[in-house]
Design a protein around this motif. Structure first.
Motif, short mmCIF file in Angstrom:
data_model
loop_
_atom_site.label_atom_id
_atom_site.label_comp_id
_atom_site.label_asym_id
_atom_site.label_seq_id
_atom_site.Cartn_x
_atom_site.Cartn_y
_atom_site.Cartn_z
N VAL A 236 0.84 -1.20 0.00
CA VAL A 236 0.00 0.00 0.00
C VAL A 236 0.87 1.25 0.00
N ASP A 237 1.94 1.24 0.80
CA ASP A 237 2.83 2.41 0.87
C ASP A 237 3.47 2.69 -0.49
N LEU A 238 3.93 1.64 -1.16
CA LEU A 238 4.57 1.81 -2.47
C LEU A 238 3.59 2.38 -3.50
N LEU A 239 2.36 1.85 -3.52
CA LEU A 239 1.36 2.33 -4.47
C LEU A 239 0.98 3.78 -4.18
N ALA A 240 0.81 4.11 -2.91
CA ALA A 240 0.47 5.49 -2.54
C ALA A 240 1.57 6.45 -2.97
N GLU A 241 2.81 6.02 -2.79
CA GLU A 241 3.94 6.86 -3.18
C GLU A 241 3.97 7.07 -4.70
N GLN A 242 3.67 6.02 -5.46
CA GLN A 242 3.73 6.12 -6.91
C GLN A 242 2.65 7.02 -7.49
N VAL A 243 1.53 7.17 -6.80
CA VAL A 243 0.47 8.05 -7.30
C VAL A 243 0.42 9.36 -6.52
N HIS A 244 1.46 9.59 -5.68
CA HIS A 244 1.66 10.87 -4.99
C HIS A 244 0.50 11.21 -4.05
N LEU A 245 0.13 10.22 -3.21
CA LEU A 245 -0.90 10.43 -2.21
C LEU A 245 -0.41 9.90 -0.86
N GLY A 246 -0.90 10.50 0.21
CA GLY A 246 -0.63 9.96 1.53
C GLY A 246 -1.36 8.64 1.69
N ARG A 247 -0.83 7.75 2.52
CA ARG A 247 -1.41 6.40 2.64
C ARG A 247 -2.87 6.44 3.05
N ARG A 248 -3.22 7.21 4.07
CA ARG A 248 -4.59 7.23 4.57
C ARG A 248 -5.57 7.75 3.50
N SER A 249 -5.18 8.82 2.85
CA SER A 249 -6.04 9.38 1.79
C SER A 249 -6.17 8.40 0.64
N PHE A 250 -5.06 7.75 0.28
CA PHE A 250 -5.07 6.78 -0.82
C PHE A 250 -6.00 5.60 -0.50
N GLU A 251 -5.88 5.03 0.68
CA GLU A 251 -6.72 3.89 1.05
C GLU A 251 -8.20 4.26 1.09
N ARG A 252 -8.49 5.45 1.64
CA ARG A 252 -9.89 5.89 1.74
C ARG A 252 -10.51 6.09 0.36
N ARG A 253 -9.78 6.78 -0.52
CA ARG A 253 -10.31 7.03 -1.87
C ARG A 253 -10.43 5.73 -2.68
N PHE A 254 -9.46 4.85 -2.53
CA PHE A 254 -9.47 3.59 -3.27
C PHE A 254 -10.68 2.75 -2.89
N LYS A 255 -10.93 2.62 -1.59
CA LYS A 255 -12.06 1.82 -1.10
C LYS A 255 -13.39 2.43 -1.56
N LYS A 256 -13.51 3.73 -1.47
CA LYS A 256 -14.76 4.40 -1.85
C LYS A 256 -15.07 4.21 -3.33
N LEU A 257 -14.06 4.26 -4.18
CA LEU A 257 -14.28 4.25 -5.63
C LEU A 257 -14.35 2.84 -6.22
N THR A 258 -13.67 1.87 -5.62
CA THR A 258 -13.64 0.53 -6.20
C THR A 258 -14.48 -0.48 -5.42
N GLY A 259 -14.83 -0.14 -4.18
CA GLY A 259 -15.57 -1.10 -3.36
C GLY A 259 -14.68 -2.14 -2.72
N ASN A 260 -13.37 -2.07 -2.98
CA ASN A 260 -12.40 -3.00 -2.39
C ASN A 260 -11.31 -2.22 -1.69
N SER A 261 -10.75 -2.80 -0.63
CA SER A 261 -9.53 -2.22 -0.08
C SER A 261 -8.41 -2.48 -1.10
#
Length: 326
Positions: A236-261
């Motif tokens: 998760v940390d690596l993916l968040a870094e590659q798309v230039h987002l903080g981990r918490r914001s990245f996880e929250r947005r990802f779950k909301k938009l895809t329905g999956n963690s």
């Protein structure tokens, strides 16, 4: 005698309407063969004297119109066809009628994507429901107050029934036959129609499409990275870094938009890749496990079975094209 009222709807699947009629009439036939009285009285109920279901060359002629209808024991809603919002609108006069039938004691069953029309009645708000696996995201968007049983074949709650995708509606019909006519009759019918009576999940049929119907470019980028590099050690940390987002914001947005963690999404991409390898090659389970990025055989089997409803070996034996061709 149980009164079965099957809806003759515009923009509906005629095969399912005919299948429901055939199912209950066949039970009557078997009962008469055994010297017993018929159990079901089957009627096609419509809004008009002739209904165009949307299939070229087909017309439905209802036995009774809703204004002249009577109280039923079971209302069957067939799968919708085409644009679901349009189909709901064109059949909207059924909605208060179904609610009135239910409130007067009728049970209600929806077949496959007939669940969209069932939800439009308001009867399953806050309740559980099944529908075709390929339309779960659309269903959730249209009816967020309904609890979708993702992957389930048959769902029953408060006298309301729904079924999973495509031909899974036959499993719901068998479920209803078992309830009304007993297990022995349901087994006889399952053998007659060559249907697996106790199939509980449509998971092995589902195809993970990636939930990309959203405008968030950074999350789309993350999804693409996962799908191209799923066999590598993604975190998760690596993916968040590659798309230039903080981990918490990245996880929250990802779950909301895809329905999956994020981790669930990675797992589903890995298992979808594994399914394709099992279907088209002679590689063994360990080879497939390594190819999609797993190193623990127990963990791979557990995740595979959770997502597909089958063990890797069961899936390979059922769907391997190479073995079947040989």
């Amino acid at each position: 005698m149980k009164k079965i009222l099957i809806l003759a709807m515009e923009q509906s699947v005629v095969q399912a309407i005919a299948g429901a009629q055939y199912c209950f009439q066949t039970v009557n036939f078997f009962l008469q063969q055994q010297g017993q009285s018929p159990l079901f009285e089957v009627h096609l109920v419509g809004l008009y004297e002739e209904v165009n279901p949307g299939f070229p060359g087909f017309r439905l002629q209802p036995d009774v119109l809703i204004e002249n209808s009577f109280q039923g024991d079971l209302i069957i809603i067939p799968p919708l066809l085409g644009d679901f919002s349009e189909a709901i609108s064109s059949n909207s006069k059924f909605l208060p009628w179904i609610r009135a039938q239910y409130e007067s004691g009728a049970e209600v069953a929806s077949l496959c994507v007939g669940a969209f029309f069932l939800a439009a009645t308001g009867l399953i708000e806050g309740k559980h429901c099944s529908t075709h696996w390929g339309f779960v995201d659309q269903f959730k968007a249209m009816f967020p107050g309904v609890k979708v049983q993702d992957g389930s074949i048959v769902t029953e709650e408060s006298g309301i029934y729904s079924s999973g995708g495509a031909n899974s509606y036959w499993n719901l019909l068998l479920h209803l036959v078992e309830k009304y006519a007993g297990r022995e009759m349901a087994i006889l019918l399952s053998k007659y129609f060559a249907i697996d009576i106790d199939r509980e999940s449509q998971a092995s049929f589902s195809i993970f499409k990636g939930q990309k119907d959203h405008p968030d470019k950074q999350i789309l980028q993350a999804q693409e990275i996962i799908e191209k590099n799923f066999a590598k050690g993604l975190t998760v940390d690596l993916l968040a870094e590659q798309v230039h987002l903080g981990r918490r914001s990245f996880e929250r947005r990802f779950k909301k938009l895809t329905g999956n963690s994020v981790l669930e999404y990675v797992q589903r991409v890995k298992i979808e890749a594994a399914k394709r390898i099992f279907e088209s090659s002679i590689k063994n389970c360990n080879e497939v496990m390594w190819e999609v990025g797993y190193t623990d055989a127990k963990a791979f089997r557990k995740v595979f079975q959770k997502i597909t409803g089958l063990t890797p070996l069961e899936y390979r034996m059922k769907y391997n094209k190479v073995s079947k061709a040989a």
